[in-house]
Scaffold this motif. Structure first.
Motif, PDB file in Angstrom:
ATOM      1  N   TYR A 122     -37.111 -39.705  -2.289  1.00  0.00           N
ATOM      2  CA  TYR A 122     -36.568 -38.858  -1.236  1.00  0.00           C
ATOM      3  C   TYR A 122     -36.649 -39.558   0.114  1.00  0.00           C
ATOM      4  O   TYR A 122     -37.345 -40.580   0.284  1.00  0.00           O
ATOM      5  CB  TYR A 122     -37.317 -37.530  -1.178  1.00  0.00           C
ATOM      6  CG  TYR A 122     -38.773 -37.661  -0.804  1.00  0.00           C
ATOM      7  CD1 TYR A 122     -39.202 -37.542   0.506  1.00  0.00           C
ATOM      8  CD2 TYR A 122     -39.739 -37.919  -1.781  1.00  0.00           C
ATOM      9  CE1 TYR A 122     -40.539 -37.674   0.852  1.00  0.00           C
ATOM     10  CE2 TYR A 122     -41.079 -38.050  -1.453  1.00  0.00           C
ATOM     11  CZ  TYR A 122     -41.473 -37.924  -0.135  1.00  0.00           C
ATOM     12  OH  TYR A 122     -42.790 -38.070   0.199  1.00  0.00           O
ATOM     13  N   ASN A 123     -35.954 -38.977   1.080  1.00  0.00           N
ATOM     14  CA  ASN A 123     -35.923 -39.461   2.454  1.00  0.00           C
ATOM     15  C   ASN A 123     -36.622 -38.435   3.338  1.00  0.00           C
ATOM     16  O   ASN A 123     -36.108 -37.341   3.548  1.00  0.00           O
ATOM     17  CB  ASN A 123     -34.459 -39.657   2.891  1.00  0.00           C
ATOM     18  CG  ASN A 123     -34.324 -39.969   4.371  1.00  0.00           C
ATOM     19  OD1 ASN A 123     -35.040 -40.808   4.892  1.00  0.00           O
ATOM     20  ND2 ASN A 123     -33.393 -39.288   5.049  1.00  0.00           N
ATOM     21  N   GLY A 124     -37.807 -38.765   3.827  1.00  0.00           N
ATOM     22  CA  GLY A 124     -38.533 -37.855   4.701  1.00  0.00           C
ATOM     23  C   GLY A 124     -37.993 -37.915   6.120  1.00  0.00           C
ATOM     24  O   GLY A 124     -37.788 -39.007   6.667  1.00  0.00           O
ATOM     25  N   ILE A 125     -37.738 -36.758   6.731  1.00  0.00           N
ATOM     26  CA  ILE A 125     -37.172 -36.722   8.076  1.00  0.00           C
ATOM     27  C   ILE A 125     -37.924 -35.717   8.937  1.00  0.00           C
ATOM     28  O   ILE A 125     -38.589 -34.804   8.429  1.00  0.00           O
ATOM     29  CB  ILE A 125     -35.667 -36.353   8.053  1.00  0.00           C
ATOM     30  CG1 ILE A 125     -35.454 -34.976   7.414  1.00  0.00           C
ATOM     31  CG2 ILE A 125     -34.870 -37.409   7.309  1.00  0.00           C
ATOM     32  CD1 ILE A 125     -34.011 -34.486   7.457  1.00  0.00           C
ATOM     33  N   ILE A 126     -37.821 -35.903  10.244  1.00  0.00           N
ATOM     34  CA  ILE A 126     -38.394 -34.939  11.189  1.00  0.00           C
ATOM     35  C   ILE A 126     -37.312 -34.339  12.085  1.00  0.00           C
ATOM     36  O   ILE A 126     -37.585 -33.435  12.869  1.00  0.00           O
ATOM     37  CB  ILE A 126     -39.511 -35.560  12.054  1.00  0.00           C
ATOM     38  CG1 ILE A 126     -38.997 -36.783  12.810  1.00  0.00           C
ATOM     39  CG2 ILE A 126     -40.706 -35.930  11.185  1.00  0.00           C
ATOM     40  CD1 ILE A 126     -40.005 -37.357  13.801  1.00  0.00           C
ATOM     41  N   HIS A 127     -36.083 -34.857  11.965  1.00  0.00           N
ATOM     42  CA  HIS A 127     -34.941 -34.311  12.697  1.00  0.00           C
ATOM     43  C   HIS A 127     -33.771 -34.174  11.726  1.00  0.00           C
ATOM     44  O   HIS A 127     -33.525 -35.073  10.912  1.00  0.00           O
ATOM     45  CB  HIS A 127     -34.538 -35.214  13.864  1.00  0.00           C
ATOM     46  CG  HIS A 127     -35.610 -35.392  14.894  1.00  0.00           C
ATOM     47  ND1 HIS A 127     -36.044 -34.352  15.693  1.00  0.00           N
ATOM     48  CD2 HIS A 127     -36.329 -36.485  15.253  1.00  0.00           C
ATOM     49  CE1 HIS A 127     -36.986 -34.799  16.506  1.00  0.00           C
ATOM     50  NE2 HIS A 127     -37.188 -36.086  16.253  1.00  0.00           N
ATOM     51  N   LEU A 128     -33.037 -33.079  11.827  1.00  0.00           N
ATOM     52  CA  LEU A 128     -31.908 -32.865  10.933  1.00  0.00           C
ATOM     53  C   LEU A 128     -30.797 -33.891  11.154  1.00  0.00           C
ATOM     54  O   LEU A 128     -29.976 -34.120  10.273  1.00  0.00           O
ATOM     55  CB  LEU A 128     -31.367 -31.444  11.115  1.00  0.00           C
ATOM     56  CG  LEU A 128     -32.306 -30.333  10.637  1.00  0.00           C
ATOM     57  CD1 LEU A 128     -31.796 -28.960  11.081  1.00  0.00           C
ATOM     58  CD2 LEU A 128     -32.463 -30.371   9.113  1.00  0.00           C
TER      59      LEU A 128
END
Length: 356
Positions: free
Chosen positions: A61-67
């Motif tokens: 998966y790709n972890g993100i903190i901004h959409l």
């Protein structure tokens, strides 16, 4: 139709102590799902790491903190928690209810902003999610507040589509909440959804009776004669193909096959036959809203939450259904736009003819 191939699926992970996380991860671990959608899970990297270890799921998966950092055709995990929330599989806790609400509100916010196209919700516990910010008997009523439109709890499968006049109400309160306005609103919502969301041009709708044997002409109750029948007649006179009432104790033997949608007055009257006939293949769709939300046809299933044996079939079907409805709505918009363009051309042509 201009088909969007990278539909973004916003996913609220539900109660972390139930089977929600497991069925979500099992669904999107199948890389074929990424050919036609982009999942955005509202959880955290640490929650996913826990799930990978607990259930033995290979999950890239790709972890993100901004959409704005979403990568198309990859599993994206929107980090809404910094630390790993306390997870006690199989046990409803205040913490798991709090996390369920945080995941849901973040996902709904992204849906309203257009960062995701549809919402698929994993199961919540209706008791431990209650708070000063959530005082609803379930997802449906909460989403009706947050999203434009009136809501209809609509259980759908390939064989059966059942909508409810009343949903999460105590049985003693069902009749008190029935009135002609409600019956008309729910039938209209179903008829519109069958046309606009499922592409059925002239849907046929059956309405079940409130009382045993539809009241036996008032002997066992008069709600059919006083409340339901006048509405059915009114809508039928308008051209809506709605029929009834039908006695629920025999209707699902064979009569259901002749209708595109069925209206049941209360929760168990509609959901017992639906789950008997469609369990594992059924989807809970919130019809009537400006945005699309679906969910699996089961609950948190605490009893098997720590065993790794939860069946993801219904959650996967919820994803498929959300995508199908999204595409159907786009097709409807394009057909409407083309119709308007044609009308404009016709008017222009007629004006030119008159000028000549």
């Amino acid at each position: 139709m201009t088909e969007k191939t990278n539909i973004r699926i916003g996913v609220s992970v539900g109660d972390l102590n139930g089977v929600g996380l497991e069925v979500v991860m099992k669904t999107f671990a199948d890389e074929r799902m990424l050919d036609f959608c982009t999942p955005v899970l509202f959880a955290s990297n640490k929650v996913i790491a826990f799930g990978k270890k607990q259930f033995g799921i290979d999950f890239a998966y790709n972890g993100i903190i901004h959409l704005s950092s979403i990568i198309e055709h990859k599993i994206n995990v929107m980090n809404i928690w910094r630390e790993l929330p306390p997870i006690q599989l199989g046990i409803p806790t205040p913490e798991s209810g709090k996390c369920a609400l945080e995941s849901l509100t973040a996902a709904v916010s992204a849906l309203k902003e257009g960062a995701v196209d549809v919402l698929v919700t994993a199961p919540i516990n209706k008791k431990n999610i209650q708070s000063e910010h959530f005082h609803f008997p379930g997802h449906t009523d909460y989403l009706a507040q947050e999203l434009e439109g009136e809501s209809l709890m609509f259980m759908v499968s390939d064989e059966l589509r059942v909508g409810l006049l009343t949903d999460h109400l105590p049985l003693k309160d069902v009749v008190k909440n029935l009135n002609q306005e409600l019956v008309e609103k729910k039938i209209r919502l179903m008829e519109t959804s069958l046309r606009m969301d499922f592409g059925i041009i002239r849907p046929k709708i059956a309405v079940l009776g409130v009382n045993p044997h539809c009241g036996d002409q008032g002997v066992i109750g008069d709600e059919e004669e006083k409340i339901v029948h006048p509405v059915i007649q009114k809508l039928y006179n308008e051209g809506i193909l709605v029929f009834g009432t039908y006695s629920a104790d025999s209707f699902f033997v064979s009569d259901y096959k002749y209708f595109d949608g069925i209206i049941a007055p209360y929760h168990d009257q509609g959901l017992i036959p639906f789950k008997v006939m469609s369990f594992g293949k059924g989807v809970n769709f919130t019809a009537g809203l400006s945005k699309i939300r679906t969910s699996p046809d089961h609950g948190t299933a605490y009893g098997i939450a720590d065993k790794g044996i939860a069946d993801e079939s219904s959650f996967r079907q919820a994803v498929y259904t959300a995508i199908d409805i999204y595409r159907q709505r786009i097709e409807n918009e394009e057909l409407l736009a083309n119709a308007l363009d044609t009308n404009s051309l016709d008017k222009g042509f007629l004006s030119k003819e008159k000028g000549d």
